[in-house]
Design an enzyme around this catalytic site. Structure first.
Site, PDB file in Angstrom:
ATOM      1  N   GLY A 103      59.695  13.827  23.442  1.00 14.74           N
ATOM      2  CA  GLY A 103      59.288  12.802  22.488  1.00 14.74           C
ATOM      3  C   GLY A 103      59.683  11.422  22.963  1.00 14.74           C
ATOM      4  O   GLY A 103      60.707  11.252  23.614  1.00 14.74           O
ATOM      5  N   GLY A 104      58.844  10.445  22.639  1.00  9.90           N
ATOM      6  CA  GLY A 104      59.154   9.058  22.961  1.00  9.90           C
ATOM      7  C   GLY A 104      59.604   8.887  24.391  1.00  9.90           C
ATOM      8  O   GLY A 104      58.885   9.159  25.332  1.00  9.90           O
ATOM      9  N   ASP A 105      60.845   8.428  24.542  1.00 10.57           N
ATOM     10  CA  ASP A 105      61.408   8.216  25.878  1.00 10.57           C
ATOM     11  C   ASP A 105      62.486   9.250  26.192  1.00 10.57           C
ATOM     12  O   ASP A 105      63.414   8.985  26.937  1.00 10.57           O
ATOM     13  CB  ASP A 105      61.974   6.793  25.990  1.00 10.57           C
ATOM     14  CG  ASP A 105      63.112   6.542  25.005  1.00 10.57           C
ATOM     15  OD1 ASP A 105      63.337   7.396  24.116  1.00 10.57           O
ATOM     16  OD2 ASP A 105      63.781   5.508  25.121  1.00 10.57           O
ATOM     17  N   GLU A 106      62.356  10.431  25.613  1.00 12.19           N
ATOM     18  CA  GLU A 106      63.357  11.487  25.794  1.00 12.19           C
ATOM     19  C   GLU A 106      62.810  12.603  26.683  1.00 12.19           C
ATOM     20  O   GLU A 106      61.753  13.164  26.419  1.00 12.19           O
ATOM     21  CB  GLU A 106      63.763  12.064  24.440  1.00 12.19           C
ATOM     22  CG  GLU A 106      64.398  11.024  23.526  1.00 12.19           C
ATOM     23  CD  GLU A 106      64.552  11.535  22.109  1.00 12.19           C
ATOM     24  OE1 GLU A 106      63.856  12.500  21.726  1.00 12.19           O
ATOM     25  OE2 GLU A 106      65.366  10.956  21.381  1.00 12.19           O
ATOM     26  N   LEU A 122      65.861   7.184  27.919  1.00 11.20           N
ATOM     27  CA  LEU A 122      65.734   5.921  28.652  1.00 11.20           C
ATOM     28  C   LEU A 122      66.282   4.760  27.823  1.00 11.20           C
ATOM     29  O   LEU A 122      65.867   4.550  26.680  1.00 11.20           O
ATOM     30  CB  LEU A 122      64.268   5.660  28.993  1.00 11.20           C
ATOM     31  CG  LEU A 122      63.564   6.741  29.813  1.00 11.20           C
ATOM     32  CD1 LEU A 122      62.111   6.365  30.032  1.00 11.20           C
ATOM     33  CD2 LEU A 122      64.272   6.957  31.134  1.00 11.20           C
TER      34      LEU A 122
END
Length: 195
Positions: free
Chosen positions: A156-159, A116
């Site tokens: 993970g995170g925005d992945e 994102l």
């Protein structure tokens, strides 16, 4: 004569104790077989409604809680806590299976990576709670696009990663299918998210 009476009393007491403690001994043996892996983890049979039955019922409740905890831990080990999507570990397993199936059936798979853009400002300006809401909404929108047989994972995170399996043998059609899904994903996440 008192020796015969004592012997008779001990015999009656022994039979009575055996009757009282036999279900407890059987339950202990069954529980022991379960802990050694020789028997499946299943509730013990409640033979009587007395102290031994109460203890057996308590064991069964404890076993039920243990199994629920194990199930929850297994789910947590393979799924993202925030979105409920498969995590990296489960994705790796499904990728291995999809590649083996594709090799066996001479079909294609696609591996789409979605990162994102401009996600960090959401967390910085609106807080991590808002960021979490955005990630959950993105996961929901992407999940509505993919097939049941595909794997959408948050790594993970925005992945996010989308594994498309069984795309057929024709490389041109497989690429068209992957491109179509990628376009649907972009269209799904394009509308504004209200936080």
């Amino acid at each position: 004569n008192s020796g015969a009476a004592l012997l008779g009393f001990l015999e009656v007491a022994g039979v009575s104790l055996y009757y009282v403690f036999r279900p407890l001994l059987q339950a202990a043996q069954q529980a022991d077989r379960m802990t050694r892996g020789e028997a499946p983890m299943e509730p013990l049979t409640v033979v009587r409604q007395d102290e031994v039955g109460h203890l057996t019922e308590a064991f069964n409740r404890l076993l039920s809680k243990l199994q629920a905890s194990q199930s929850e831990m297994a789910h947590m080990a393979h799924h993202d806590v925030l979105t409920g999507l498969p995590n990296r570990a489960l994705l790796t397993d499904r990728l291995s299976q999809a590649l083996a199936r594709a090799d066996r059936n001479k079909t294609r798979v696609a591996f789409l990576c979605l990162d994102l853009d401009q996600f960090k400002p959401i967390n910085d300006q609106l807080g991590h709670g808002a960021g979490d809401l955005a990630l959950v909404e993105i996961a929901r929108r992407l999940g509505a696009v993919v097939r049941e047989s595909d794997t959408l994972a948050r790594i993970g995170g925005d992945e996010f990663v989308l594994l498309l399996a069984d795309l057929g043998a024709d490389p041109v059609l497989a690429e068209l299918s992957a491109t179509s899904v990628a376009t649907k994903c972009l269209d799904a996440i394009a509308p504004p998210i209200r936080l």
